[in-house]
Structures are given as C-alpha cells and as structure tokens.
Design an enzyme around this catalytic site. Sequence first.
Site: not given
Ligand code: XIL
Length: 470
Positions: A162, A241, A270, A272
């Site tokens: 990020e 996401h 990641e 969702d």
């Molecule tokens: C999130 C986790 O799912 C949570 O449990 C934590 O509190 C915050 O981080 N981008 C990422 C992940 O790269 O590491 C993040 O994960 C979600 C967004």
Amino acid sequence: MFRNTKKSVLFVRLGSMVLLIAMVASLISSKASAAATTLGAAAALSGRYFGTAISNGKLGDSAYTTLAAREFNMVTPENELKIDATEPQQNVFSFTAGDSILNWATSHGMKMRGHTLAWHSQQPSWMQSLTGTALRNAMINHIQKVMAHYVGKLAAWDVVNEAYADDGTQNRRQSNLQATGNDWIEVAFRTADAVEPGVRLCYNDYNIENWSAAKTQGVYNMVKDFKARGVPIDCVGFQTHFTGGSSLPSNFQTTLSSFAALGVDVALTEVDVTQANTTQYAGLTQACVNVARCIGITVWGVRDSDSWRSGEAPLLFDGSGNKKAAYTSVLNVLNSVGGGTPQPTATNTTAPTRTNTPIVGATATRTSTPVIDATPVRTNTPVATTSGGACSPVTSTVTAPFTFDGAGTFCWQIATVPSYVNNWNNNAVSINGTNYTNIYVGSSSLPAKINGFYYISYNGSFAWSHIEVR
Ligand code: XIL
C-alpha cells in the site's frame, strides 16, 4: 442374433475392441465429470491456488480449521507477520504466532504467503517515531531478520504494501517510509532479494484493479521501471477489496494482463466483496483465470464472521460455515477452466502445455488427465440409432469412433467404404449414404472391393474397428 461362425468371431473381436473403447470412453467421461469440489482443488486444476487469510487466534476453533483445511491450499497470516507483530520492540523479534500458522498450513499441505515487510500501517510504536536514516535502516534490518527466519518456507512475500496514494493521482502515499526517500520501495525489494532470491517478492495494494485509475497507472509505471532497471520484483498482489464504492471493474482482466506483460506474476491477495455479490465473485475469478500469469486467489478470511468487514458479509461461507451462492459461482469458474469439462477434439493430439507457473508445491498436481493422443478421440456427436429391431431408415451417417456391445438387435452404419461387406449383419447398413437392409450372403448390391474401416453404432454407443469378414 449371430447366424454363423464368422459372426461369432467378429463378435469376439468386436467385444474386445468394445472393452478397450469402453475404457477410453470412461476415461473421457470421467474427465468430463472431473469437476473439483473444493476451491483449492478446483484452482489446482489449472495450476493455481486458492487461499485464505488465517488468524492465529482462531486455530483452536475446529469448525474454522476444518473448513479452512478442506477448502484452501494457500494461507496468508492476517496480522501475524506484520511489523508490529514480528518486531514489537526494535530488534526484538517474535515469530511465535507466525510460526504457529505456518505449522498449521504445512501440516495441512498448504503453502503460505508472507504479509507484509514494509508498510505505513500496523507499525510498532518505536518504528512510528523513527525518521530518516534511522527508519530506513530499521526497515532494512526488519526485512533481513524476518525473511531470514522464514527463508525457504514461504511461497511469496508482500515486500511492500500500500505505498500509493488514493488521491486520484499516480503519486506515492505520504508516510514515514516515503519520507525517507522515493527509493525506499526499491531498497526494500533489493534487500529482500539479497536474503532470499528464490521466494516470490511482491508489491501489494488495493484500488489498483481498475486499469483506468491513476493509482493503478502509478503502480504499473513503478513496476515497469523496476523491470527496466533490474530491480527484483516477481509479482503484484491486487487486494481486491470490493466495496459499494469500488466494485469489480470491467477492465480488471486488462489490468492483470497488462501487469503480467511486464514480466511479473499477478495474484488476487485479499478478496472480499460487499454482501458477497455472486457476479463480482465470478467476474474477479474469471479475470484471474483468463490471465496465464495470475497464479492464485486469496480471500480475506474464511467465514463472514471471521472477516474484518464482517458487517458486510463479504466472504464465501456464512458464519455457520455454510457455502454461500458466491462460493458456487467461484467454484464453477475454476472448474470451467481447470478441466472440469474437457472437450477432446480430433485436432488436439499434442500434450497440453502449462502456460502459467506452477505455484502450490504440495497441491498443484494435475487432477485431470491430459488429453490422450494415442487413443481414439471422439470427433463427432454420437448419433443414436434405434435398438430393438426398428432400425430403418438410417437417416444419418456417423463417423468414428463407436462402441458396440453386440447385444440385442442392432443397427449399424458404415461411414467409410469397407473392404469387404459381407453377409452377416442384420437390419440396416448405410454405405456412402445408401441404406441397405437385411444384407445377407453375397450382398451383390453392395459396393465391391471396398477397403477401410467399419464404423458401427449400437444404441447410441460407438466403436470402430478394421473388420475384414470374408
Ligand atoms: C486487516 C486485518 O484483516 C485486520 O484484522 C486488521 O485489524 C487490519 O488489517 N489491507 C491489508 C491487510 O493489506 O493487511 C488488512 O488486514 C486489510 C487491508
């Protein structure tokens, strides 16, 4: 039904041939129904993985672990390999939770992605207060020590997470790491490569799925520059996401293929989706499987109740572990690519070549059978004939191959001109479009001196043989 010895001999020859053909047919049909029943197995059909984020605190929940072990073959620790977890005090490292997940993953035949070595977020407080050279050196030391602990054990590392801004520009995000100099990302990758050149080194980000987005172009230009200058980067992770405000872009596949064309693997890391929209889940899966270098998909949690966005029910299993509609939509796409419905064709006589890079060592074995080039391959649509004696008229001519079980009254058709058409068949024969019925001894009406194969159909099943009956 056979009226003389020659027929019996032919019957035996046909019988053994039919056995062979039946075996081949069953092989083909088992391929046709080789749809996998779990996400990991379905992804593995095309050499990909399907992963999930795993939380160490939930490994004592047997419903959670049973479901995760059944469905997935790649794991990403959700928080346990982040900077605050692995280096809570400067130069004091803690790998207990990360090791716990790795052991669980390994004992279930899964691989693990490391997440993440350099990030503006989830930094321990000591790092948050560092700046300049001290922070740069702390970042380098962190990468070196954490990677050294896991060297040889992981499938990939998110080296940098990020680093780009969300302000509609191609700019970097402002952060303490960025403030150490624009080369911090490059330094992170070079440091990681020096520790373990063999592990996939990835850049990971969100909101870079839309090819038209400035942020996407910013990351793309960085990767392009890295590849041009030899900065070691192996892959780009698209967090995927999808929320109400950023849903599946129609050009996601273009984004993935464009990055892949730079010479990096791509992965959905990641995933969702708000309310687990089935169209978006199917679409994001399709975008990945359409790109040879898209090596796998990871969803960010197992059940909705495990999600960091649990209020949006964004995952593939509900809180009770039931498969949601989105699960099926993803599974179907994976199966459609991975060999669940292979269609052998006459022209496909060479061994399949793998166009992507195998990724999951323990589970990337091919579960479908490669197309066989040495055995007869069905080239036509089976033409059913009528059984039980009412075989005429024969309305179409079938080609090859067929099976024939020799039982009952049968109809048969000859698609290519035979060598000797003799006298033992009953009912219907078609030669070059001409139908003959009740052909018997002598058959003077049949073409003489005809060479070739007989193609025989019986009740919708088919076999072929070179038959010479005199
Ligand atoms: C999130 C986790 O799912 C949570 O449990 C934590 O509190 C915050 O981080 N981008 C990422 C992940 O790269 O590491 C993040 O994960 C979600 C967004």
